[in-house]
Design a protein around this motif. Structure first.
Motif, PDB file in Angstrom:
ATOM      1  N   ALA A 122      11.097   9.723   4.499  1.00  0.00           N
ATOM      2  CA  ALA A 122      10.260   8.736   3.948  1.00  0.00           C
ATOM      3  C   ALA A 122       9.477   7.811   5.277  1.00  0.00           C
ATOM      4  CB  ALA A 122      10.779   7.552   2.849  1.00  0.00           C
ATOM      5  N   LEU A 123      10.637   7.702   6.210  1.00  0.00           N
ATOM      6  CA  LEU A 123      10.183   6.698   7.427  1.00  0.00           C
ATOM      7  C   LEU A 123       9.449   7.762   8.245  1.00  0.00           C
ATOM      8  CD1 LEU A 123      13.663   5.010   7.969  1.00  0.00           C
ATOM      9  CD2 LEU A 123      11.695   3.964   7.086  1.00  0.00           C
ATOM     10  N   LEU A 124       9.717   9.144   8.258  1.00  0.00           N
ATOM     11  CA  LEU A 124       8.978   9.780   9.081  1.00  0.00           C
ATOM     12  C   LEU A 124       7.541  10.033   8.468  1.00  0.00           C
ATOM     13  CD1 LEU A 124      11.642  12.621  10.120  1.00  0.00           C
ATOM     14  CD2 LEU A 124      10.279  10.951  11.871  1.00  0.00           C
ATOM     15  N   ALA A 125       7.236   9.803   7.227  1.00  0.00           N
ATOM     16  CA  ALA A 125       5.739   9.900   6.770  1.00  0.00           C
ATOM     17  C   ALA A 125       5.219   8.679   7.069  1.00  0.00           C
ATOM     18  CB  ALA A 125       5.987  10.194   5.287  1.00  0.00           C
ATOM     19  N   GLN A 126       6.004   7.502   7.043  1.00  0.00           N
ATOM     20  CA  GLN A 126       5.179   6.247   7.410  1.00  0.00           C
ATOM     21  C   GLN A 126       4.963   6.471   9.062  1.00  0.00           C
ATOM     22  OE1 GLN A 126       4.570   3.592   5.730  1.00  0.00           O
ATOM     23  NE2 GLN A 126       5.936   3.729   3.856  1.00  0.00           N
ATOM     24  N   HIS A 127       5.679   7.058   9.795  1.00  0.00           N
ATOM     25  CA  HIS A 127       5.475   7.242  11.281  1.00  0.00           C
ATOM     26  C   HIS A 127       4.298   8.130  11.419  1.00  0.00           C
ATOM     27  CE1 HIS A 127       5.888   7.499  15.236  1.00  0.00           C
ATOM     28  NE2 HIS A 127       5.882   8.934  15.357  1.00  0.00           N
ATOM     29  N   ARG A 128       3.938   9.196  10.768  1.00  0.00           N
ATOM     30  CA  ARG A 128       2.894   9.949  10.627  1.00  0.00           C
ATOM     31  C   ARG A 128       1.572   9.128  10.331  1.00  0.00           C
ATOM     32  NH1 ARG A 128       6.906  13.639   8.867  1.00  0.00           N
ATOM     33  NH2 ARG A 128       6.270  13.370   6.814  1.00  0.00           N
ATOM     34  N   ALA A 129       1.638   8.354   9.492  1.00  0.00           N
ATOM     35  CA  ALA A 129       0.680   7.624   8.773  1.00  0.00           C
ATOM     36  C   ALA A 129       0.240   6.552   9.794  1.00  0.00           C
ATOM     37  CB  ALA A 129       0.645   6.881   7.581  1.00  0.00           C
ATOM     38  N   GLN A 154      -6.073   2.601   6.205  1.00  0.00           N
ATOM     39  CA  GLN A 154      -6.039   1.224   6.692  1.00  0.00           C
ATOM     40  C   GLN A 154      -5.783   1.247   8.070  1.00  0.00           C
ATOM     41  OE1 GLN A 154      -3.126  -1.085   4.266  1.00  0.00           O
ATOM     42  NE2 GLN A 154      -4.651  -1.652   2.762  1.00  0.00           N
ATOM     43  N   ALA A 155      -4.593   2.059   8.579  1.00  0.00           N
ATOM     44  CA  ALA A 155      -4.481   2.310  10.005  1.00  0.00           C
ATOM     45  C   ALA A 155      -5.707   2.704  10.807  1.00  0.00           C
ATOM     46  CB  ALA A 155      -3.247   3.239  10.223  1.00  0.00           C
ATOM     47  N   ALA A 156      -6.483   3.840  10.033  1.00  0.00           N
ATOM     48  CA  ALA A 156      -7.574   4.615  10.817  1.00  0.00           C
ATOM     49  C   ALA A 156      -8.573   3.467  11.018  1.00  0.00           C
ATOM     50  CB  ALA A 156      -8.030   5.509  10.112  1.00  0.00           C
ATOM     51  N   ALA A 157      -8.786   2.452   9.894  1.00  0.00           N
ATOM     52  CA  ALA A 157      -9.805   1.376  10.003  1.00  0.00           C
ATOM     53  C   ALA A 157      -9.454   0.599  11.019  1.00  0.00           C
ATOM     54  CB  ALA A 157      -9.948   0.806   8.562  1.00  0.00           C
ATOM     55  N   PHE A 158      -8.080   0.021  11.103  1.00  0.00           N
ATOM     56  CA  PHE A 158      -7.787  -0.789  12.247  1.00  0.00           C
ATOM     57  C   PHE A 158      -7.963  -0.352  13.469  1.00  0.00           C
ATOM     58  CE2 PHE A 158      -4.130  -2.146  14.988  1.00  0.00           C
ATOM     59  CZ  PHE A 158      -4.121  -3.393  15.019  1.00  0.00           C
ATOM     60  N   ALA A 159      -7.666   1.024  13.881  1.00  0.00           N
ATOM     61  CA  ALA A 159      -7.903   1.727  15.151  1.00  0.00           C
ATOM     62  C   ALA A 159      -9.383   1.862  15.419  1.00  0.00           C
ATOM     63  CB  ALA A 159      -7.454   3.089  15.135  1.00  0.00           C
ATOM     64  N   ALA A 160     -10.293   1.991  14.388  1.00  0.00           N
ATOM     65  CA  ALA A 160     -11.486   2.083  14.654  1.00  0.00           C
ATOM     66  C   ALA A 160     -12.079   0.576  15.052  1.00  0.00           C
ATOM     67  CB  ALA A 160     -12.330   2.553  13.370  1.00  0.00           C
ATOM     68  N   ALA A 161     -11.540  -0.371  14.403  1.00  0.00           N
ATOM     69  CA  ALA A 161     -12.037  -1.709  14.584  1.00  0.00           C
ATOM     70  C   ALA A 161     -11.758  -2.101  16.103  1.00  0.00           C
ATOM     71  CB  ALA A 161     -11.417  -2.720  13.541  1.00  0.00           C
ATOM     72  N   ARG A 162     -10.708  -1.887  16.523  1.00  0.00           N
ATOM     73  CA  ARG A 162     -10.253  -2.095  17.776  1.00  0.00           C
ATOM     74  C   ARG A 162     -11.023  -1.299  18.823  1.00  0.00           C
ATOM     75  NH1 ARG A 162      -5.901  -4.789  19.173  1.00  0.00           N
ATOM     76  NH2 ARG A 162      -5.591  -3.949  21.109  1.00  0.00           N
ATOM     77  N   ALA A 163     -11.308  -0.127  18.742  1.00  0.00           N
ATOM     78  CA  ALA A 163     -12.260   0.523  19.472  1.00  0.00           C
ATOM     79  C   ALA A 163     -13.585   0.358  19.442  1.00  0.00           C
ATOM     80  CB  ALA A 163     -12.314   2.138  19.028  1.00  0.00           C
ATOM     81  N   ALA A 164     -14.275  -0.361  18.393  1.00  0.00           N
ATOM     82  CA  ALA A 164     -15.504  -0.923  18.599  1.00  0.00           C
ATOM     83  C   ALA A 164     -15.446  -2.056  19.113  1.00  0.00           C
ATOM     84  CB  ALA A 164     -15.722  -1.009  16.894  1.00  0.00           C
ATOM     85  N   ALA A 165     -14.397  -2.720  19.172  1.00  0.00           N
ATOM     86  CA  ALA A 165     -14.413  -4.044  19.944  1.00  0.00           C
ATOM     87  C   ALA A 165     -14.114  -3.761  21.512  1.00  0.00           C
ATOM     88  CB  ALA A 165     -13.490  -4.899  19.263  1.00  0.00           C
ATOM     89  N   GLY A 166     -13.822  -2.592  21.995  1.00  0.00           N
ATOM     90  CA  GLY A 166     -13.722  -2.301  23.297  1.00  0.00           C
ATOM     91  C   GLY A 166     -12.449  -2.494  23.567  1.00  0.00           C
ATOM     92  N   PRO A 224       0.801  -1.361   0.012  1.00  0.00           N
ATOM     93  CA  PRO A 224       0.029   0.032  -0.158  1.00  0.00           C
ATOM     94  C   PRO A 224       0.772   1.222   0.004  1.00  0.00           C
ATOM     95  CG  PRO A 224      -0.931  -1.487   1.728  1.00  0.00           C
ATOM     96  CD  PRO A 224       0.379  -2.160   1.103  1.00  0.00           C
ATOM     97  N   ARG A 225       0.416   2.287  -0.841  1.00  0.00           N
ATOM     98  CA  ARG A 225       1.147   3.482  -0.570  1.00  0.00           C
ATOM     99  C   ARG A 225       0.829   4.232   0.669  1.00  0.00           C
ATOM    100  NH1 ARG A 225       2.783   4.889  -5.843  1.00  0.00           N
ATOM    101  NH2 ARG A 225       1.628   3.479  -7.538  1.00  0.00           N
ATOM    102  N   VAL A 226       1.540   5.011   0.981  1.00  0.00           N
ATOM    103  CA  VAL A 226       1.486   5.861   2.449  1.00  0.00           C
ATOM    104  C   VAL A 226       0.158   6.175   2.722  1.00  0.00           C
ATOM    105  CG1 VAL A 226       2.244   7.442   3.965  1.00  0.00           C
ATOM    106  CG2 VAL A 226       3.923   6.371   2.537  1.00  0.00           C
ATOM    107  N   ASP A 227      -0.426   6.901   1.694  1.00  0.00           N
ATOM    108  CA  ASP A 227      -1.983   7.533   1.998  1.00  0.00           C
ATOM    109  C   ASP A 227      -2.819   6.251   2.357  1.00  0.00           C
ATOM    110  OD1 ASP A 227      -1.644   6.866  -0.687  1.00  0.00           O
ATOM    111  OD2 ASP A 227      -2.886   8.469  -1.408  1.00  0.00           O
ATOM    112  N   GLU A 228      -2.765   5.306   1.217  1.00  0.00           N
ATOM    113  CA  GLU A 228      -3.623   4.024   1.495  1.00  0.00           C
ATOM    114  C   GLU A 228      -3.243   3.442   2.608  1.00  0.00           C
ATOM    115  OE1 GLU A 228      -3.612   2.883  -3.188  1.00  0.00           O
ATOM    116  OE2 GLU A 228      -2.083   1.953  -2.058  1.00  0.00           O
ATOM    117  N   PHE A 229      -2.120   3.429   3.303  1.00  0.00           N
ATOM    118  CA  PHE A 229      -1.845   2.740   4.432  1.00  0.00           C
ATOM    119  C   PHE A 229      -2.591   3.425   5.657  1.00  0.00           C
ATOM    120  CE2 PHE A 229       1.002   3.360   8.240  1.00  0.00           C
ATOM    121  CZ  PHE A 229       0.757   2.449   8.784  1.00  0.00           C
ATOM    122  N   ALA A 230      -2.406   4.927   5.713  1.00  0.00           N
ATOM    123  CA  ALA A 230      -3.175   5.762   6.694  1.00  0.00           C
ATOM    124  C   ALA A 230      -4.476   5.421   6.745  1.00  0.00           C
ATOM    125  CB  ALA A 230      -2.752   7.316   6.169  1.00  0.00           C
TER     126      ALA A 230
END
Length: 349
Positions: A292-299, A204-216, A196-202
């Motif tokens: 580039a690594l800092l962009a991954q970290h921000r994402a 996905q990361a938001a979706a991953f965080a939301a799924a964890r929050a939804a599961a408590g 995934p490109r960095v924006d695509e990963f970002a």
């Protein structure tokens, strides 16, 4: 963000495996001396044209060269294995690393591997989910009684148990939305592929965080992304040095049926790599790699697993890239992240 190195275990069949293993040991000694946080290894089987070092024996040997570092799997093809055996071996790895082991697991995708192990590919999701549950319980319970679709355990316990309390983190690899949601719910962390490109990963990361929050569940401390990294004095040298080897790796991925990538036929390797790497990999000078690594970290990356070598790459080029990463990139990434955290604290964020 932790910075680790993914060790290449896949080598052309014509290469001397003894020499390539000795080179891997030399790389790990340098990685430790330079102050990186972790080393990682992966798993594949029956790879035509290549030999592939077995994952667990490789890491058990390399742990002796990586004292004080985290050691992780990226990843174990869990549906192909008995989870009791994986729990035992991984617990022992946690012991010999002094409680610094990360167990990364995933589904697998190559039909050839499922055929070799006699496992129906259609069962891979249920085997992964059940296997993660069994490993977690074996690491935290004296004895386990389990009645599942694939395994039955009648009062089974393992020794030695892991050193980490309550147990080592379990990370699950996932690329598509249902798999990312599943990883968020059943695992402690997420292993992310390089595609995934960095924006695509970002996203996905938001979706991953939301799924964890939804599961408590709390936010994960372990968003570990495999990143292709080539560092040289300048961008042209970096791309020229790695292009034939990195592209051969991705040609193998295509042949194995991995989704999410495409390669053009007949193009110049340097041009094709530049196209593939854009907003995805970290290739270039130390300054470019830092950015580039800092962009991954921000994402959303909390642990970067940097792959710095690919099948057939000369050892002198691998070591030269590691030296630059360790001396010019690693301290600057840490400094800039620490500066940003201090600024956020001062602002009350």
């Amino acid at each position: 963000m932790k910075l680790g190195v993914y060790l290449n275990a896949q080598h052309p069949a014509r290469d001397d495996p003894g020499r390539r293993f000795a080179e891997t040991v030399e790389q790990v000694r340098l990685i430790r001396a330079l102050g990186f946080d972790s080393i990682w290894g992966g798993e594949h089987h029956a790879t035509p044209g290549f030999h592939y070092f077995p994952l667990f024996p490789l890491l058990q040997r390399l742990a002796a060269e990586a004292v004080g570092m985290w050691v992780g799997t990226n990843l174990v093809l869990l549906p192909l294995h008995n989870p009791v055996e994986v729990a035992e071996i991984a617990a022992f790895l946690d012991v010999i690393t002094g409680g610094r082991f990360l167990l990364g697991v995933g589904l697998g995708y190559r039909p050839e591997e499922f055929a070799v192990f006699g496992v129906p590919r259609a069962e891979r999701v249920s085997r992964l989910t059940e296997g993660v549950e069994i490993i977690r319980r074996l690491w935290t319970e004296e004895t386990v009684v389990h009645r599942g679709r694939h395994w039955r355990l009648d009062g089974v316990g393992i020794r030695p148990r892991p050193l980490q309390t309550p147990r080592p983190p379990i990370l699950v690899g996932a690329q598509v939305p249902p798999a990312i949601t599943r990883a968020a719910r059943i695992a402690d962390g997420w292993l992310v592929a390089p595609m995934p490109r960095v924006d695509e990963f970002a996203a996905q990361a938001a979706a991953f965080a939301a799924a964890r929050a939804a599961a408590g569940l709390p936010p994960s401390l372990h968003v570990c992304r495999l990143i292709e990294v080539a560092c040289a004095p300048d961008e042209d040298t970096a791309i020229r040095r790695v292009a034939p080897f990195l592209l051969e790796k991705y040609a193998a991925y295509l042949a194995w049926g991995i989704p999410g990538i495409a390669l053009a036929a007949g193009g110049a390797p340097e041009v094709e790599l530049g196209r593939l790497a854009a907003n995805r990999f970290a290739l270039g000078s130390p300054e470019q790699v830092v950015d580039a690594l800092l962009a991954q970290h921000r994402a959303g990356v909390t642990h970067a697993t940097m792959r710095v070598s690919w099948p057939g790459m000369p050892q002198e080029d691998v070591l030269a890239g590691l030296e630059l990463l360790g001396r010019r990139v690693l301290p600057e990434v840490r400094r800039r992240i620490a500066t940003g955290l201090a600024r956020d604290r001062a602002a009350g964020r």
